[in-house]
Design a protein around this motif. Sequence first.
Motif, PDB file in Angstrom:
ATOM      1  N   ASN A 270      13.858  19.168  41.424  1.00 48.83           N
ATOM      2  CA  ASN A 270      14.644  20.207  42.072  1.00 48.83           C
ATOM      3  C   ASN A 270      13.761  21.252  42.717  1.00 48.83           C
ATOM      4  OD1 ASN A 270      14.031  21.056  39.279  1.00 48.83           O
ATOM      5  ND2 ASN A 270      15.083  22.916  39.900  1.00 48.83           N
TER       6      ASN A 270
ATOM      7  N   VAL B 196      18.123  25.272  41.930  1.00 55.24           N
ATOM      8  CA  VAL B 196      19.205  24.492  41.317  1.00 55.24           C
ATOM      9  C   VAL B 196      20.168  23.930  42.349  1.00 55.24           C
ATOM     10  CG1 VAL B 196      19.205  25.572  39.050  1.00 55.24           C
ATOM     11  CG2 VAL B 196      20.490  26.635  40.905  1.00 55.24           C
ATOM     12  N   ASP B 197      20.033  24.333  43.607  1.00 60.91           N
ATOM     13  CA  ASP B 197      20.959  23.852  44.627  1.00 60.91           C
ATOM     14  C   ASP B 197      20.320  22.757  45.486  1.00 60.91           C
ATOM     15  OD1 ASP B 197      19.100  25.501  45.672  1.00 60.91           O
ATOM     16  OD2 ASP B 197      20.457  26.562  47.018  1.00 60.91           O
ATOM     17  N   ASN B 198      19.180  22.244  45.037  1.00 63.05           N
ATOM     18  CA  ASN B 198      18.529  21.191  45.815  1.00 63.05           C
ATOM     19  C   ASN B 198      17.924  20.193  44.836  1.00 63.05           C
ATOM     20  OD1 ASN B 198      17.252  19.608  47.648  1.00 63.05           O
ATOM     21  ND2 ASN B 198      15.937  21.222  48.494  1.00 63.05           N
TER      22      ASN B 198
END
Lengths: 243, 243
Positions: free
Chosen positions: A22, A25-27
Amino acid sequence: MTYCVGLKLDRGLVFMSDTRTNAGVDNISTFKKMYTWSKPGDRVITLLSAGNLATTQTVISILNERTKIPSERAPSIFDMPSMFQTARLIGDTIKSVIHDVDSDGQRADSFGASIILGGQIKGGEPRLFLIYPEGNFIESSPDTPFFQIGEHKYGKPIIVRSYDPAMTFEEATKLLFVSFDSTLKSNLSVGLPLDMQFYEVDTLKLGFQKRIERNDPYYEAISEGWSQALKLAFQSLPTFKMD
Amino acid sequence: MTYCVGLKLDRGLVFMSDTRTNAGVDNISTFKKMYTWSKPGDRVITLLSAGNLATTQTVISILNERTKIPSERAPSIFDMPSMFQTARLIGDTIKSVIHDVDSDGQRADSFGASIILGGQIKGGEPRLFLIYPEGNFIESSPDTPFFQIGEHKYGKPIIVRSYDPAMTFEEATKLLFVSFDSTLKSNLSVGLPLDMQFYEVDTLKLGFQKRIERNDPYYEAISEGWSQALKLAFQSLPTFKMD
């Protein structure tokens, strides 16, 4: 983040790694962190990596001699006379890869990576190493028969308490599943699927390997069973009395 | 290092902290990390601290108004109208203490500290906060009913799996003993003795408190019992089958 474990048993070596990477946390992506070089009858070498993905992928590419055109590639990892020399080769490689990006004035921390290396080369014993981003390394011993890299804390207590060098591969798998499940439950950045691999002493060929996908029935049985078993274990302890 | 936990139950609050501080592994001392201000019938406020010892001791000294001569001390922590205001007072204090040392060009990390604050003030509910070195803070909720500071990872999985808000104080003690034992077994820089304290909802007086010394029979029973119980729990799980 990452969680990888290499375990040395009397019977051989066990490797397990997650596959989550990662950048925030959004990728989140899935990348294999377990690499194997094997030449049956001669050697089996397995590497687990944690840390900066660009660094570890570059290390693997260099080890595979991807710097040359395909017809000229003859990975020198197949020429090393011993596991110790293999660890030195990989240590030198990781150090130089980090140095290359690092020397442009970027921060060292962000390019760091650690490697667990295990395997056996004909004429030698099976050996297990932990290689640091600085290029140096340590070897497992009866006192420290396993190495963890990445998010190692959540899953350590159960290994410390339940590891036994005489374990079977099947028991070691159960142990590592519990250790991984404790980690997955506590840290979002470690995730399924998991890769696992066994190496049996003196076989000099690739052992059992499997990718544990989401909804794997055995993984789910361990995850649910462990929650239940822990509750029972906890209830079985004596209760505190105020005095 | 340090390990402290504050836990919110339906029945009240439970606090536990270790007492080990270290400047390197060759310079280990025992310091209390649990501080309480209580005025029976009015308020009970408990604070657990982790991080730089000079920072946390300075915070406590300022809260106790040790900047004044003894006869003029009237800690303002006794004047705060609510737990929220108390958290703000402590948050402002920690921020300014860190800023004072930090502004002389030293690195910020090394002076950092975190605080767990819990208690009840007459007219309000019992509340539990986690205060960051930046001075801001978060409050516990039914979704996050406990806070850990310091070396929190080893001891988290058992709390996540076994916490229940309806627990008794005695059961919560058992849970925290297991969590502390897992941490002590994994990290040398967390050590006995432990301090523990209960606060029972709406009593507005100091609850049960105890220092758990080395060789405490209950702690030893938990530590040995948990090793055994874990082994049995582990054996009760189904074994992996290669397929």
